[in-house]
Design a protein around this motif. Structure first.
Motif, PDB file in Angstrom:
ATOM      1  N   THR A 135      -1.730  -2.426 -15.063  1.00  0.00           N
ATOM      2  CA  THR A 135      -2.447  -2.155 -13.810  1.00  0.00           C
ATOM      3  C   THR A 135      -1.488  -1.888 -12.648  1.00  0.00           C
ATOM      4  O   THR A 135      -1.298  -2.741 -11.775  1.00  0.00           O
ATOM      5  CB  THR A 135      -3.396  -3.316 -13.452  1.00  0.00           C
ATOM      6  N   HIS A 136      -0.883  -0.721 -12.638  1.00  0.00           N
ATOM      7  CA  HIS A 136      -0.158  -0.260 -11.449  1.00  0.00           C
ATOM      8  C   HIS A 136      -1.188   0.404 -10.529  1.00  0.00           C
ATOM      9  O   HIS A 136      -1.413   1.618 -10.560  1.00  0.00           O
ATOM     10  CB  HIS A 136       0.958   0.702 -11.849  1.00  0.00           C
ATOM     11  N   THR A 137      -1.786  -0.424  -9.693  1.00  0.00           N
ATOM     12  CA  THR A 137      -2.998  -0.058  -8.965  1.00  0.00           C
ATOM     13  C   THR A 137      -2.839   1.165  -8.074  1.00  0.00           C
ATOM     14  O   THR A 137      -3.725   2.024  -8.009  1.00  0.00           O
ATOM     15  CB  THR A 137      -3.445  -1.240  -8.086  1.00  0.00           C
ATOM     16  N   TYR A 138      -1.713   1.257  -7.377  1.00  0.00           N
ATOM     17  CA  TYR A 138      -1.614   2.262  -6.325  1.00  0.00           C
ATOM     18  C   TYR A 138      -1.577   3.686  -6.864  1.00  0.00           C
ATOM     19  O   TYR A 138      -1.954   4.628  -6.157  1.00  0.00           O
ATOM     20  CB  TYR A 138      -0.400   1.945  -5.439  1.00  0.00           C
ATOM     21  N   ALA A 139      -1.175   3.840  -8.107  1.00  0.00           N
ATOM     22  CA  ALA A 139      -1.191   5.169  -8.712  1.00  0.00           C
ATOM     23  C   ALA A 139      -2.605   5.664  -8.978  1.00  0.00           C
ATOM     24  O   ALA A 139      -2.798   6.842  -9.302  1.00  0.00           O
ATOM     25  CB  ALA A 139      -0.403   5.161 -10.020  1.00  0.00           C
ATOM     26  N   GLN A 278      -0.299   3.071   2.055  1.00  0.00           N
ATOM     27  CA  GLN A 278      -1.405   2.331   1.469  1.00  0.00           C
ATOM     28  C   GLN A 278      -2.334   1.733   2.504  1.00  0.00           C
ATOM     29  O   GLN A 278      -3.540   1.605   2.261  1.00  0.00           O
ATOM     30  CB  GLN A 278      -0.846   1.224   0.557  1.00  0.00           C
ATOM     31  N   GLU A 279      -1.835   1.373   3.666  1.00  0.00           N
ATOM     32  CA  GLU A 279      -2.696   0.769   4.683  1.00  0.00           C
ATOM     33  C   GLU A 279      -3.556   1.803   5.401  1.00  0.00           C
ATOM     34  O   GLU A 279      -4.439   1.438   6.182  1.00  0.00           O
ATOM     35  CB  GLU A 279      -1.858  -0.051   5.663  1.00  0.00           C
ATOM     36  N   ASN A 280      -3.316   3.075   5.151  1.00  0.00           N
ATOM     37  CA  ASN A 280      -4.179   4.154   5.632  1.00  0.00           C
ATOM     38  C   ASN A 280      -4.423   5.107   4.466  1.00  0.00           C
ATOM     39  O   ASN A 280      -4.039   6.279   4.503  1.00  0.00           O
ATOM     40  CB  ASN A 280      -3.516   4.884   6.807  1.00  0.00           C
ATOM     41  N   PRO A 320     -14.013   4.737   3.342  1.00  0.00           N
ATOM     42  CA  PRO A 320     -12.752   4.244   2.772  1.00  0.00           C
ATOM     43  C   PRO A 320     -12.737   4.335   1.253  1.00  0.00           C
ATOM     44  O   PRO A 320     -13.730   4.062   0.590  1.00  0.00           O
ATOM     45  CB  PRO A 320     -12.707   2.780   3.238  1.00  0.00           C
ATOM     46  N   GLU A 321     -11.607   4.727   0.744  1.00  0.00           N
ATOM     47  CA  GLU A 321     -11.398   4.807  -0.702  1.00  0.00           C
ATOM     48  C   GLU A 321     -10.146   3.982  -0.968  1.00  0.00           C
ATOM     49  O   GLU A 321      -9.028   4.464  -0.843  1.00  0.00           O
ATOM     50  CB  GLU A 321     -11.190   6.260  -1.130  1.00  0.00           C
ATOM     51  N   GLY A 322     -10.333   2.692  -1.257  1.00  0.00           N
ATOM     52  CA  GLY A 322      -9.196   1.796  -1.208  1.00  0.00           C
ATOM     53  C   GLY A 322      -8.895   1.007  -2.455  1.00  0.00           C
ATOM     54  O   GLY A 322      -9.085   1.481  -3.584  1.00  0.00           O
ATOM     55  N   TYR A 323      -8.425  -0.216  -2.227  1.00  0.00           N
ATOM     56  CA  TYR A 323      -7.850  -1.064  -3.260  1.00  0.00           C
ATOM     57  C   TYR A 323      -8.807  -1.351  -4.405  1.00  0.00           C
ATOM     58  O   TYR A 323      -8.467  -1.176  -5.575  1.00  0.00           O
ATOM     59  CB  TYR A 323      -7.419  -2.369  -2.590  1.00  0.00           C
ATOM     60  N   LEU A 324     -10.018  -1.778  -4.083  1.00  0.00           N
ATOM     61  CA  LEU A 324     -10.975  -2.110  -5.141  1.00  0.00           C
ATOM     62  C   LEU A 324     -11.405  -0.875  -5.917  1.00  0.00           C
ATOM     63  O   LEU A 324     -11.588  -0.922  -7.138  1.00  0.00           O
ATOM     64  CB  LEU A 324     -12.185  -2.816  -4.547  1.00  0.00           C
TER      65      LEU A 324
END
Length: 381
Positions: A135-139, A278-280, A320-324
């Motif tokens: 789970t390399h989430t940010y990709a 990532q914060e935007n 928003p299209e974010g972390y979850l």
């Protein structure tokens, strides 16, 4: 298709990442939690299972009992994959046992605590032919996928320079090590060789290779424990070289006071620079020489986006299209793969990507221990 049944190891009472995984799996819409071993403490594990509405017989007191119990169930009842959300030192033993019992494995990053354990993990996957995801989430963010399409697709020319940083401040004081989340991350017995470079540096590393489409070949690193008495690094920086000739810098620190989750990357190619933070996360900035600055954003009606970006975009434009959602993309694609329907470019990282992150950790520490000498990542094998 009917939801893919999964079991979770770790992530019980007091855990941060377990609820994130379960929420993401629910958002994915094609996964269903059916079993768990949520803690090494049997009472806490039972309470966690009850709170999640699991039948008592599917809430296990240990991960060993979970694997044995699920394997004994009929094929149409047992879990179809195992999600591992434990501290690093348990990733390999749980994964190896699960693979040998016939269960695909989705594990949190980094792959394991040591390169030796990672090698055993890879050998088990090869021996069993089992499916593994990391789970390399940010990709899995839509705008990171779009950045990859723009950069790795070659339309902007060769990569010349990369700057990536992942800065946090939550371990910036001595007293910050009190608490479950911090305690295992600064403990070599549970975290492994690396502190910040393993916990968040691997995300930065994976983002570089994901967006550029190139392997990081060499690294010269300077790591340290900024706060006295810590056994693992909490701050560090590195120079690196890419296979295509590009150069870069990588910073990973958890003692940058005031920073929350400062992951940001810039990739400068021959014709333009691509920038994401990532914060935007809804904004991908593309700055072309001799042209206007472009702002790319996700959304289900943004038909100018690439096909892979559109596939993983979940919300209407402007939302928003974010972390979850990114985590949900990982669970969604891994569930498809379990059923033999993996997309061409899945959102989860594969086993080789996980192993490359381990080589990055080892190479960075070898370099730093030798006064920042240049080290080939293959030395971390």
């Amino acid at each position: 298709m009917t939801p893919v049944r999964y079991a979770m190891v770790g992530g019980g009472e007091g855990a941060f990442i377990g609820p994130v995984h379960r929420t993401a799996a629910a958002i994915a819409g094609n996964c269903r939690l059916v079993a768990g071993a949520f803690s090494s403490d049997a009472e806490r594990a039972a309470r966690s299972g009850a709170a999640l509405g699991l039948a008592p017989e599917r809430s296990y007191a240990s991960w060993q009992a979970l694997i044995d119990g699920e394997r004994a169930l009929p094929a149409d009842e047992r879990a179809e994959f195992v999600a591992i959300v434990t501290p690093n030192h348990l990733h390999a033993p749980v994964a190896i046992a699960a693979l040998e019992a016939g269960f695909p494995v989705l594990t949190d990053k980094p792959l394991t605590d040591t390169i030796e354990a990672a090698t055993a993990f890879v050998a088990a996957a090869a021996r069993t032919g089992g499916l593994v995801g990391v789970t390399h989430t940010y990709a899995a963010y839509p705008m990171v996928r779009q950045a990859r399409a723009l950069v790795a697709g070659g339309g902007l020319g060769a990569v010349r320079r990369v700057a990536v940083r992942y800065t946090q401040g939550w371990l910036g004081r001595a007293e910050d090590t009190v608490g479950k989340q911090a305690a295992w991350r600064i403990d070599p017995a549970r975290s492994g060789l690396a502190g910040a470079f393993g916990d968040i540096g691997t995300h930065a590393f994976n983002l570089v290779e994901t967006i550029t489409g190139e392997a990081m070949e060499r690294i010269a690193a300077d790591l340290r424990a900024a706060l006295p008495g810590r056994a693992l690094d909490d701050d560090g920086a590195a120079l690196f070289r890419l296979a295509g000739g590009g150069r870069g810098t990588l910073v990973a620190s958890q003692v940058c006071s005031g920073d929350a989750n400062g992951l940001a990357i810039s990739v400068w190619c021959e014709e333009a620079g691509v920038h994401w933070a990532q914060e935007n996360p809804n904004v991908l900035r593309v700055a072309r020489r001799g042209g206007p600055e472009e702002i790319w954003t996700p959304g289900v009606d943004r038909t100018y986006l690439g096909a892979e970006t559109m596939r993983v975009t979940r919300t209407p434009s402007g939302h928003p299209e974010g972390y979850l959602e990114a985590f949900a993309n990982i669970y969604h694609d891994f569930a498809l793969a379990v059923r033999g329907q993996a997309p061409d470019v899945p959102c989860y990282a594969g086993l080789e990507a996980g192993m490359r992150s381990m080589r990055f950790i080892v190479a960075a520490h070898r370099s730093s221990a030798d006064d920042g000498r240049w080290v080939d990542l293959e030395e971390g094998a």
